[in-house]
Design a protein around this motif. Structure first.
Motif, short mmCIF file in Angstrom:
data_model
loop_
_atom_site.label_atom_id
_atom_site.label_comp_id
_atom_site.label_asym_id
_atom_site.label_seq_id
_atom_site.Cartn_x
_atom_site.Cartn_y
_atom_site.Cartn_z
N ILE A 255 0.93 -1.27 -0.01
CA ILE A 255 -0.15 -0.03 0.23
C ILE A 255 0.72 0.80 0.23
CG2 ILE A 255 0.12 0.17 2.64
CD1 ILE A 255 -2.92 0.98 -0.03
N SER A 256 2.23 1.40 0.13
CA SER A 256 2.71 2.34 0.97
C SER A 256 2.95 2.32 -0.72
CB SER A 256 3.85 1.86 1.01
OG SER A 256 5.00 0.52 0.64
N LYS A 257 3.26 2.06 -2.21
CA LYS A 257 4.14 1.84 -3.23
C LYS A 257 2.39 2.96 -3.93
CE LYS A 257 4.70 -0.43 -7.57
NZ LYS A 257 5.44 -1.59 -8.43
N ILE A 258 1.36 2.41 -3.68
CA ILE A 258 0.41 2.35 -3.98
C ILE A 258 0.16 3.96 -3.86
CG2 ILE A 258 -2.33 2.57 -4.68
CD1 ILE A 258 -0.85 0.07 -5.70
N SER B 152 1.47 14.37 1.31
CA SER B 152 1.81 14.55 2.71
C SER B 152 1.98 13.56 3.36
CB SER B 152 0.82 15.40 3.23
OG SER B 152 -0.25 14.90 2.71
N GLU B 153 2.85 13.07 4.14
CA GLU B 153 2.89 11.64 5.23
C GLU B 153 1.86 11.54 6.15
OE1 GLU B 153 5.06 9.62 5.27
OE2 GLU B 153 5.74 9.90 3.07
N PRO B 154 0.93 12.62 6.88
CA PRO B 154 -0.11 12.33 7.22
C PRO B 154 -1.08 11.38 6.99
CG PRO B 154 0.49 14.57 8.53
CD PRO B 154 1.35 13.70 6.78
N LEU B 155 -1.90 12.12 5.72
CA LEU B 155 -2.41 11.49 4.83
C LEU B 155 -2.58 10.13 4.17
CD1 LEU B 155 -4.66 11.63 3.37
CD2 LEU B 155 -4.03 12.43 1.32
N LYS B 156 -0.76 9.68 4.15
CA LYS B 156 -0.50 8.62 3.34
C LYS B 156 -0.66 7.64 4.82
CE LYS B 156 3.54 9.12 2.01
NZ LYS B 156 4.35 9.45 1.09
N HIS C 267 4.42 -1.72 4.14
CA HIS C 267 5.76 -1.66 3.00
C HIS C 267 5.55 -3.52 2.54
CE1 HIS C 267 7.14 2.08 3.16
NE2 HIS C 267 7.97 1.97 4.26
N THR C 268 3.87 -4.48 3.02
CA THR C 268 4.66 -5.92 2.62
C THR C 268 3.49 -5.71 1.61
OG1 THR C 268 3.68 -6.50 5.48
CG2 THR C 268 3.31 -7.62 3.90
#
Length: 581
Positions: A228-231, A238-242, A258-259
């Motif tokens: 999901i990090s890649k998506i 923005s980190e808080p939104l991600k 990162h799984t």
């Protein structure tokens, strides 16, 4: 502790009835018969759904539940006097609209309280020197949500509606698959004409999903297979939104951002609806037990009989065909159909006669991944949490952010990943990811005046601690204290407001609710355990190697959550087979 209150550590609870059907099981005048057409093992929500549809289809059906109340993980319990908790499951969205309508659940008192806004992420940064730290509030008003996101990134604010539309299209494609059996691949090549035609109908649904996605199918494939990090990195900066969005992909899963392959869990949090509003989640009036009570009322109104404190010890079979169940007290109940709402592992490894199960099947069931990272903490407080980012009003009434899923320790993706890595070493997360919900902000009937019930869904906590150590009271309390310390950092005064708490680690969730490994989905919803392969390849159509024995719980397609699809699909499959006998 607040003045006048002592700490109360709950371990057991009192069940409650709701609506026009006050009891949680068949009336006192109804006794368990020795023979039915169908027996359902377990009165979790899927078991109740299955029973209602079996009875509606003309089969005399009994439901046998080991606990003192129905609902499985969807229960309301007064575990602290005066405070009623959704003790395990705590939000509703996924329950299939067909079930609402066909079982007339509103008639039986089911009322859902929508949340808008729905997500609140306070941050700790800049909280020194009297500065008010920033926060992120997401709701159904897109303009207001974009304004909130723009605090962190104007680009992300512009992109967010496009991301939402992209995800809705994927949900539109997948939605019809939830209400059908996975394609029976074996039947396509080896089955009878009837079986092949049935498999082709299933294949049509699968192909239709591909047509809906069209030329963007590769992009959607990536959502389901990539981390999901890649998506999220593709869409946002923005980190808080991600980090906030990432929690919906890893919640309940022993997986980090990162799984690979955690996109389907994210979809589970956008594919539901309330009152026709796509992706909305809400609190159930009276707690999650009201869902189960409505289902139980619908089933009993149709003629099904539900019995609590009836522990099934064995599934009876002769010559590879089921012929009933045996209770712990030795009572045998005959039936030609048995639907198990228990987990696949408990059903086949503990309850079923092993001589009728192929060795490969047993091996695959044994290897079904049920790891869980979840510790649920239910808390009674005498005042609302007062967040530094958005201070409470002077009147003490709930503010809009109090009705939300409140995400703590979601400053950035790195924090979420580190929490996961801690648990991989057998250690509860040093900075746990916390989803706080305060249902009494919308449903004041759950707590005494001025007080509130709080649900803390926390991760990551391993089932087994480092060195093979089991959870004990000391470990349990130490972890809860750590969670409370973090909440205190965001909302000073929280710890002083606590009246009592109920701490449920993964082994507790397994012991009380029958969740294998403490897994809220009965098993990981990773790509290798979905659709064709849930719970194992060649047995994804609710049937089993024992004729007449079916699975109807969350360990089957389409997976966990208070959805009811597995119960409805399994009942329809069993009814179809019964009519061919």
């Amino acid at each position: 502790m607040a003045a006048g209150h002592s700490r109360w550590l709950g371990r057991t609870g009192v069940s409650l009835g709701f609506g026009g059907c006050r009891g949680s099981h068949s009336g006192a005048g109804v006794s368990l018969k020795r023979e039915y057409d169908a027996v359902v093992i377990g009165a979790g929500h899927n078991g109740l759904v299955a029973a209602a549809y079996l009875q509606k289809g003309g089969l005399k059906t009994a439901v046998l539940e080991r606990r003192h109340l129905v609902g499985g993980a969807a229960v309301t319990e007064e575990i602290i006097p005066g405070f009623r908790f959704s003790r395990a499951s705590y939000l509703l969205s996924l329950l299939r609209p067909q079930i609402y309508t066909e079982l007339e659940l509103k008639r039986y008192g089911l009322r859902v309280l929508p949340r808008d806004p729905y997500s609140f992420t306070p941050l700790l940064e800049d909280s020194q020197g009297g500065k008010v730290p920033p926060s992120l509030l997401l709701g159904h008003n897109m303009a207001e949500t974009q304004s909130q996101i723009a605090q962190f990134s104007a680009k992300d604010a512009e992109t967010f509606p496009k991301y939402e539309a992209f995800m809705r299209r994927l949900v539109l494609a997948i939605d019809p698959l939830l209400d059908t059996c996975p394609v029976d691949v074996a039947a396509l090549g080896q089955g009878s004409l009837r079986q092949r035609l049935g498999a082709l109908r299933g294949l049509k649904s699968l192909l239709s999903a591909g047509f809906v996605l069209g030329k963007d199918l590769p992009r959607y494939y990536e959502v389901l297979t990539a981390p999901i990090s890649k998506i999220l990195d593709f869409w946002f900066e923005s980190e808080p939104l991600k980090a906030t969005l990432a929690t919906d992909a890893v919640i309940g899963a022993m997986a980090g951002p990162h799984t690979p392959g955690n996109g389907y869990v994210l979809l589970h949090h956008v594919m539901g609806e309330i009152e026709g509003h796509q992706g909305a989640w809400g609190y159930v009036m009276g707690g999650m037990g009201a869902v189960s009570q409505a289902l139980a009322c619908a089933a009993t109104a149709l003629g099904a009989e539900i019995f609590t404190e009836k522990l099934v010890a064995q599934i009876l079979s002769c010559d590879g065909k089921v012929h009933g169940v045996c209770l712990q007290d030795g009572t045998e109940v005959k039936s030609c159909l048995v639907l198990s709402n228990a987990s696949p592992q408990h059903t086949f490894l503990d309850l079923s006669p092993q001589e009728f199960l192929p060795p490969e099947f047993v091996q695959r069931i044994s290897q079904f991944d049920t790891r869980s990272p979840v510790t649920k903490i239910n808390v009674a407080v005498d005042q609302l949490p007062n967040f530094l980012a958005v201070p409470n009003t002077s009147d003490g009434h709930p503010s809009p952010h109090h009705q939300c899923s409140i995400h703590l320790n979601c400053e950035d993706m790195g924090t979420v990943q580190q929490a996961f890595e801690d648990a991989c070493q057998g250690t509860p997360s040093n900075r746990p990811i916390i989803e706080m919900c305060i249902p009494s902000a919308l449903d004041p009937t759950l707590a005494p005046p001025g007080c509130h019930v709080i649900s803390l869904f926390t991760q990551y906590t391993p089932y087994m601690l480092a060195g093979g150590k089991q959870w004990d009271d000391q470990e349990r309390e130490a972890y809860a204290d750590q969670v409370f310390d973090w909440i205190e950092a965001y909302a000073p005064g929280f710890k002083a407001s606590v009246i009592g708490r109920d701490i449920l680690t993964p082994p507790d969730l397994e012991r009380i609710f029958g969740l294998p490994g403490g897994n809220i989905f009965h098993g990981a919803m990773s790509l290798d355990q979905l659709y064709f392969a849930r719970p194992v390849p060649s047995y994804s159509n609710y049937r089993s190697p024992i004729q007449g024995l079916y699975l109807c719980g969350s360990g089957t397609h389409p997976g966990g959550g208070v959805m009811g699809a597995a119960g409805r699909n399994a009942a329809k499959t069993a009814l179809g087979d019964f009519k061919k006998l």
